[in-house]
Design an enzyme around this catalytic site. Structure first.
Site, PDB file in Angstrom:
ATOM      1  CG  HIS A   1      -0.252  -0.002   2.542  1.00  0.00           C
ATOM      2  ND1 HIS A   1      -0.764  -0.636   3.647  1.00  0.00           N
ATOM      3  CD2 HIS A   1       0.911   0.571   2.972  1.00  0.00           C
ATOM      4  CE1 HIS A   1       0.040  -0.446   4.671  1.00  0.00           C
ATOM      5  NE2 HIS A   1       1.064   0.285   4.287  1.00  0.00           N
TER       6      HIS A   1
ATOM      7  CG  HIS B   1       0.561   4.236   7.736  1.00  0.00           C
ATOM      8  ND1 HIS B   1      -0.505   3.675   7.086  1.00  0.00           N
ATOM      9  CD2 HIS B   1       1.613   3.417   7.465  1.00  0.00           C
ATOM     10  CE1 HIS B   1      -0.121   2.572   6.445  1.00  0.00           C
ATOM     11  NE2 HIS B   1       1.163   2.402   6.662  1.00  0.00           N
TER      12      HIS B   1
ATOM     13  CG  HIS C   1       8.211  -1.524   3.957  1.00  0.00           C
ATOM     14  ND1 HIS C   1       7.353  -2.555   4.234  1.00  0.00           N
ATOM     15  CD2 HIS C   1       7.498  -0.394   4.219  1.00  0.00           C
ATOM     16  CE1 HIS C   1       6.182  -2.078   4.635  1.00  0.00           C
ATOM     17  NE2 HIS C   1       6.239  -0.766   4.655  1.00  0.00           N
TER      18      HIS C   1
HETATM   19  C1  DHB Z   1       6.328   3.368   2.275  1.00  0.00           C
HETATM   20  C2  DHB Z   1       5.749   2.122   2.548  1.00  0.00           C
HETATM   21  C3  DHB Z   1       4.685   2.014   3.449  1.00  0.00           C
HETATM   22  O1  DHB Z   1       4.083   0.836   3.775  1.00  0.00           O
HETATM   23  C4  DHB Z   1       4.198   3.146   4.074  1.00  0.00           C
HETATM   24  O2  DHB Z   1       3.140   3.017   4.899  1.00  0.00           O
HETATM   25  C5  DHB Z   1       4.776   4.391   3.834  1.00  0.00           C
HETATM   26  C6  DHB Z   1       5.851   4.498   2.924  1.00  0.00           C
HETATM   27  C7  DHB Z   1       7.451   3.519   1.300  1.00  0.00           C
HETATM   28  O3  DHB Z   1       8.063   2.528   0.865  1.00  0.00           O
HETATM   29  O4  DHB Z   1       7.719   4.654   0.886  1.00  0.00           O
HETATM   30 FE    FE Z   2       2.606   1.113   5.495  1.00  0.00          FE
END
Ligand code: DHB
Ligand code: FE
Length: 279
Positions: free
Chosen positions: A12, A59, A192
């Site tokens: 997302h 978030h 990530h």
């Molecule tokens: C990114 C990934 C995420 O899941 C998020 O909530 C905010 C940023 C990113 O890779 O930039």
């Molecule tokens: Fe995220």
């Protein structure tokens, strides 16, 4: 009775929302990513679900660090998208289905899950970006039940707990009296990490293992701890608990319809998985 037709898990990343707004579908960076989505949309067109139950994480838009529920269920007539500060244009609200939301909340509480019920809930990129990827035209806006799981402020719920939450949601849907076809979404992931010493961390091997095992052996993944997930997939890779909640709701055997793995989108290993319950 309502029934679950299958589930979709997708990353997302907010930058996807920016690329959609700027129609960068043919841009060399974005094309391989966007090209993975038509098979998911074709499966949705073929199966035609009435409702999407969406496991996602907020978030900092609707809940901030001062008040952070472990589990929260939307019970609003509509869910409004608001500016999060990423520079993304906001998009029109998503219709809810409060009667089903309340049935889910009642079933969860009876089952010893104790979610926060939200009769107002703003939705951020964790919800909106997957909806835009899967229903871009919104010709027939699908009704939704957003289910928010804390992935931002520790302690996070264990993967096993999220898998069981999914199982409890299945029970709720299967005891809902109206004839509705329901698709379950899990958003976020895969590996990530956005900040700290390991910013930019990606673990292809772990991601691929997760994408494979979640189809036929999800319980082996539900045995990981949050600490294991952070170690293997990065601090934000813990969003994989949202995929596990989705998989818990699908029950036993599922058929993989489509899968894609693309690195990177922004800082994230982008995964897409479509699972059909009919098998
Ligand atoms: C990114 C990934 C995420 O899941 C998020 O909530 C905010 C940023 C990113 O890779 O930039
Ligand atoms: Fe995220």
């Amino acid at each position: 009775m309502a029934r679950i037709i299958g589930g979709i898990a997708t990353s997302h990343v907010p930058a996807i929302g920016g690329a959609i707004a700027k129609k960068k579908f043919e841009d060399p960076y974005w094309k391989p990513f966007f090209d993975a989505y038509p098979p998911a949309r074709e499966w949705l067109a073929k199966t035609g679900p009435d409702v999407a139950v969406v496991f996602y994480n907020d978030h900092g838009l609707n809940f901030f660090l001062d008040k952070q529920p472990t589990f929260a269920v939307g019970a609003a007539p509509e869910y409004v998208n608001k500016d999060e500060g990423w520079g993304l244009p906001t998009i029109p609200p998503f219709p809810g289905i409060p009667e089903l939301s309340w049935h889910i909340i009642e079933t969860l509480v009876a089952d010893e899950f104790d979610p926060v019920s939200c009769q107002e809930m703003a939705v951020d990129h964790g919800f909106v970006v997957p909806m835009q990827l899967l229903w871009p035209g919104r010709e027939r806006p699908i009704r939704t039940v957003p289910i928010c799981i804390n992935t931002v402020q520790h302690p996070l719920p264990a993967p096993s707990r999220c898998y069981k939450l999914g199982q409890a949601i299945r029970k709720a849907i299967e005891t809902y009296e109206q004839d509705l076809d329901v698709v379950i979404l899990g958003t976020g992931g895969l590996s990530h990490q956005l900040d700290g010493e390991r910013a930019g961390f990606i673990n292809r091997k772990f991601d691929r293992m997760c994408m494979e095992k979640i189809v036929d052996d999800p319980e082996s993944l539900a045995r990981y701890s949050i600490h294991d997930l952070v170690l293997e997939a990065g601090a934000q890779g813990a969003e994989f608990i949202l995929w596990l909640a989705m998989r818990g709701a699908l029950g036993g055997h599922v058929k993989q319809v489509h899968a894609n793995y693309h690195v990177p989108i922004s800082n994230t290993a982008a995964g897409l998985l479509v699972l059909d319950s009919a098998a």
